[in-house]
Design a protein around this motif. Sequence first.
Motif, PDB file in Angstrom:
ATOM      1  N   ARG A  43       0.828  -1.207   0.000  1.00 45.76           N
ATOM      2  CA  ARG A  43       0.000   0.000   0.000  1.00 45.76           C
ATOM      3  C   ARG A  43       0.862   1.256   0.000  1.00 45.76           C
ATOM      4  O   ARG A  43       0.601   2.201  -0.758  1.00 45.76           O
ATOM      5  CB  ARG A  43      -0.926  -0.011   1.216  1.00 45.76           C
ATOM      6  N   LEU A  44       1.914   1.265   0.805  1.00 51.27           N
ATOM      7  CA  LEU A  44       2.783   2.443   0.878  1.00 51.27           C
ATOM      8  C   LEU A  44       3.586   2.642  -0.398  1.00 51.27           C
ATOM      9  O   LEU A  44       3.794   3.778  -0.839  1.00 51.27           O
ATOM     10  CB  LEU A  44       3.717   2.331   2.090  1.00 51.27           C
ATOM     11  N   VAL A  45       4.022   1.554  -1.018  1.00 51.98           N
ATOM     12  CA  VAL A  45       4.751   1.668  -2.285  1.00 51.98           C
ATOM     13  C   VAL A  45       3.828   2.264  -3.358  1.00 51.98           C
ATOM     14  O   VAL A  45       4.235   3.147  -4.125  1.00 51.98           O
ATOM     15  CB  VAL A  45       5.318   0.296  -2.727  1.00 51.98           C
ATOM     16  N   GLU A  46       2.581   1.796  -3.395  1.00 50.36           N
ATOM     17  CA  GLU A  46       1.623   2.338  -4.363  1.00 50.36           C
ATOM     18  C   GLU A  46       1.355   3.814  -4.098  1.00 50.36           C
ATOM     19  O   GLU A  46       1.306   4.630  -5.030  1.00 50.36           O
ATOM     20  CB  GLU A  46       0.312   1.554  -4.305  1.00 50.36           C
ATOM     21  N   LYS A  47       1.199   4.160  -2.835  1.00 54.72           N
ATOM     22  CA  LYS A  47       0.955   5.559  -2.462  1.00 54.72           C
ATOM     23  C   LYS A  47       2.148   6.430  -2.836  1.00 54.72           C
ATOM     24  O   LYS A  47       1.987   7.553  -3.343  1.00 54.72           O
ATOM     25  CB  LYS A  47       0.687   5.629  -0.958  1.00 54.72           C
ATOM     26  N   ASN A  48       3.347   5.925  -2.609  1.00 57.56           N
ATOM     27  CA  ASN A  48       4.557   6.653  -2.960  1.00 57.56           C
ATOM     28  C   ASN A  48       4.656   6.854  -4.480  1.00 57.56           C
ATOM     29  O   ASN A  48       5.035   7.937  -4.946  1.00 57.56           O
ATOM     30  CB  ASN A  48       5.781   5.897  -2.442  1.00 57.56           C
ATOM     31  N   GLU A  49       4.310   5.826  -5.227  1.00 61.70           N
ATOM     32  CA  GLU A  49       4.355   5.922  -6.685  1.00 61.70           C
ATOM     33  C   GLU A  49       3.348   6.962  -7.181  1.00 61.70           C
ATOM     34  O   GLU A  49       3.651   7.750  -8.083  1.00 61.70           O
ATOM     35  CB  GLU A  49       4.062   4.554  -7.307  1.00 61.70           C
ATOM     36  N   LEU A  50       2.176   6.985  -6.600  1.00 55.76           N
ATOM     37  CA  LEU A  50       1.171   7.983  -6.973  1.00 55.76           C
ATOM     38  C   LEU A  50       1.670   9.396  -6.673  1.00 55.76           C
ATOM     39  O   LEU A  50       1.556  10.298  -7.508  1.00 55.76           O
ATOM     40  CB  LEU A  50      -0.140   7.712  -6.228  1.00 55.76           C
ATOM     41  N   ALA A  51       2.264   9.582  -5.504  1.00 50.98           N
ATOM     42  CA  ALA A  51       2.798  10.898  -5.133  1.00 50.98           C
ATOM     43  C   ALA A  51       3.914  11.309  -6.088  1.00 50.98           C
ATOM     44  O   ALA A  51       3.977  12.462  -6.530  1.00 50.98           O
ATOM     45  CB  ALA A  51       3.307  10.876  -3.698  1.00 50.98           C
ATOM     46  N   ARG A  52       4.791  10.368  -6.440  1.00 50.39           N
ATOM     47  CA  ARG A  52       5.881  10.663  -7.368  1.00 50.39           C
ATOM     48  C   ARG A  52       5.329  11.094  -8.728  1.00 50.39           C
ATOM     49  O   ARG A  52       5.787  12.078  -9.331  1.00 50.39           O
ATOM     50  CB  ARG A  52       6.783   9.439  -7.536  1.00 50.39           C
ATOM     51  N   SER A  53       4.315  10.385  -9.202  1.00 49.77           N
ATOM     52  CA  SER A  53       3.709  10.725 -10.494  1.00 49.77           C
ATOM     53  C   SER A  53       3.093  12.122 -10.462  1.00 49.77           C
ATOM     54  O   SER A  53       3.237  12.893 -11.417  1.00 49.77           O
ATOM     55  CB  SER A  53       2.631   9.702 -10.856  1.00 49.77           C
ATOM     56  N   ARG A  54       2.432  12.430  -9.365  1.00 50.43           N
ATOM     57  CA  ARG A  54       1.809  13.756  -9.247  1.00 50.43           C
ATOM     58  C   ARG A  54       2.861  14.854  -9.212  1.00 50.43           C
ATOM     59  O   ARG A  54       2.694  15.911  -9.836  1.00 50.43           O
ATOM     60  CB  ARG A  54       0.936  13.818  -8.002  1.00 50.43           C
ATOM     61  N   VAL A  55       3.938  14.635  -8.482  1.00 49.78           N
ATOM     62  CA  VAL A  55       5.011  15.635  -8.416  1.00 49.78           C
ATOM     63  C   VAL A  55       5.637  15.816  -9.797  1.00 49.78           C
ATOM     64  O   VAL A  55       5.883  16.952 -10.237  1.00 49.78           O
ATOM     65  CB  VAL A  55       6.071  15.239  -7.368  1.00 49.78           C
ATOM     66  N   GLU A  56       5.885  14.725 -10.495  1.00 52.80           N
ATOM     67  CA  GLU A  56       6.450  14.834 -11.842  1.00 52.80           C
ATOM     68  C   GLU A  56       5.513  15.600 -12.774  1.00 52.80           C
ATOM     69  O   GLU A  56       5.962  16.420 -13.583  1.00 52.80           O
ATOM     70  CB  GLU A  56       6.750  13.447 -12.405  1.00 52.80           C
ATOM     71  N   ALA A  57       4.208  15.357 -12.649  1.00 49.04           N
ATOM     72  CA  ALA A  57       3.238  16.079 -13.480  1.00 49.04           C
ATOM     73  C   ALA A  57       3.246  17.567 -13.155  1.00 49.04           C
ATOM     74  O   ALA A  57       3.185  18.418 -14.057  1.00 49.04           O
ATOM     75  CB  ALA A  57       1.842  15.491 -13.278  1.00 49.04           C
ATOM     76  N   MET A  58       3.346  17.907 -11.867  1.00 49.32           N
ATOM     77  CA  MET A  58       3.400  19.320 -11.479  1.00 49.32           C
ATOM     78  C   MET A  58       4.667  19.971 -12.022  1.00 49.32           C
ATOM     79  O   MET A  58       4.631  21.106 -12.508  1.00 49.32           O
ATOM     80  CB  MET A  58       3.346  19.464  -9.958  1.00 49.32           C
ATOM     81  N   ILE A  59       5.780  19.285 -11.956  1.00 47.59           N
ATOM     82  CA  ILE A  59       7.044  19.837 -12.474  1.00 47.59           C
ATOM     83  C   ILE A  59       6.925  20.081 -13.968  1.00 47.59           C
ATOM     84  O   ILE A  59       7.339  21.134 -14.473  1.00 47.59           O
ATOM     85  CB  ILE A  59       8.215  18.890 -12.142  1.00 47.59           C
ATOM     86  N   THR A  60       6.338  19.130 -14.667  1.00 54.07           N
ATOM     87  CA  THR A  60       6.162  19.284 -16.116  1.00 54.07           C
ATOM     88  C   THR A  60       5.281  20.495 -16.424  1.00 54.07           C
ATOM     89  O   THR A  60       5.595  21.295 -17.322  1.00 54.07           O
ATOM     90  CB  THR A  60       5.534  18.003 -16.710  1.00 54.07           C
ATOM     91  N   ARG A  61       4.191  20.642 -15.679  1.00 52.24           N
ATOM     92  CA  ARG A  61       3.311  21.804 -15.884  1.00 52.24           C
ATOM     93  C   ARG A  61       4.036  23.113 -15.575  1.00 52.24           C
ATOM     94  O   ARG A  61       3.899  24.095 -16.297  1.00 52.24           O
ATOM     95  CB  ARG A  61       2.059  21.683 -15.027  1.00 52.24           C
ATOM     96  N   LEU A  62       4.810  23.119 -14.510  1.00 50.72           N
ATOM     97  CA  LEU A  62       5.558  24.339 -14.168  1.00 50.72           C
ATOM     98  C   LEU A  62       6.577  24.690 -15.253  1.00 50.72           C
ATOM     99  O   LEU A  62       6.750  25.858 -15.592  1.00 50.72           O
ATOM    100  CB  LEU A  62       6.250  24.162 -12.813  1.00 50.72           C
ATOM    101  N   LYS A  63       7.241  23.670 -15.776  1.00 49.34           N
ATOM    102  CA  LYS A  63       8.201  23.926 -16.844  1.00 49.34           C
ATOM    103  C   LYS A  63       7.528  24.457 -18.091  1.00 49.34           C
ATOM    104  O   LYS A  63       8.052  25.344 -18.767  1.00 49.34           O
ATOM    105  CB  LYS A  63       8.984  22.648 -17.171  1.00 49.34           C
ATOM    106  N   SER A  64       6.338  23.937 -18.393  1.00 48.19           N
ATOM    107  CA  SER A  64       5.611  24.431 -19.577  1.00 48.19           C
ATOM    108  C   SER A  64       5.143  25.863 -19.351  1.00 48.19           C
ATOM    109  O   SER A  64       5.133  26.671 -20.291  1.00 48.19           O
ATOM    110  CB  SER A  64       4.440  23.516 -19.930  1.00 48.19           C
ATOM    111  N   LEU A  65       4.768  26.217 -18.127  1.00 45.41           N
ATOM    112  CA  LEU A  65       4.371  27.600 -17.833  1.00 45.41           C
ATOM    113  C   LEU A  65       5.582  28.528 -17.928  1.00 45.41           C
ATOM    114  O   LEU A  65       5.456  29.673 -18.357  1.00 45.41           O
ATOM    115  CB  LEU A  65       3.771  27.686 -16.427  1.00 45.41           C
ATOM    116  N   GLU A  66       6.726  28.020 -17.519  1.00 42.83           N
ATOM    117  CA  GLU A  66       7.967  28.794 -17.557  1.00 42.83           C
ATOM    118  C   GLU A  66       8.350  29.157 -18.991  1.00 42.83           C
ATOM    119  O   GLU A  66       8.853  30.226 -19.266  1.00 42.83           O
ATOM    120  CB  GLU A  66       9.085  27.961 -16.914  1.00 42.83           C
ATOM    121  N   SER A  67       8.124  28.219 -19.900  1.00 38.80           N
ATOM    122  CA  SER A  67       8.577  28.438 -21.282  1.00 38.80           C
ATOM    123  C   SER A  67       7.600  29.301 -22.070  1.00 38.80           C
ATOM    124  O   SER A  67       7.914  29.723 -23.176  1.00 38.80           O
ATOM    125  CB  SER A  67       8.752  27.092 -21.985  1.00 38.80           C
ATOM    126  N   GLU A  68       6.423  29.588 -21.531  1.00 43.10           N
ATOM    127  CA  GLU A  68       5.451  30.432 -22.241  1.00 43.10           C
ATOM    128  C   GLU A  68       5.816  31.879 -22.219  1.00 43.10           C
ATOM    129  O   GLU A  68       6.476  32.459 -21.496  1.00 43.10           O
ATOM    130  CB  GLU A  68       4.058  30.259 -21.641  1.00 43.10           C
TER     131      GLU A  68
END
Length: 68
Positions: A43-68
């Motif tokens: 359960r904790l590994v799955e939760k950690n993976e979900l959190a990692r995916s969300r953080v990566e998605a936020m970083i990607t969105r921030l980078k795309s906002l930065e380049s605009e």
Amino acid sequence: MSDELIHTLEAKLDELIRQCTRLQQDNAELKKRESEWQRERVRLVEKNELARSRVEAMITRLKSLESE
């Protein structure tokens, strides 16, 4: 064999049986707890993976906002 020796052996055998029973109960309890810990770990590994995916998605969105 003398009665005293037989009684001594019976007492030792009874103690061994008690110890064996206690060890079987302890072993069953430990196996149950191990199973619970393994489920919690999954359960904790799955939760950690979900959190990692969300953080990566936020970083990607921030980078795309930065380049605009």
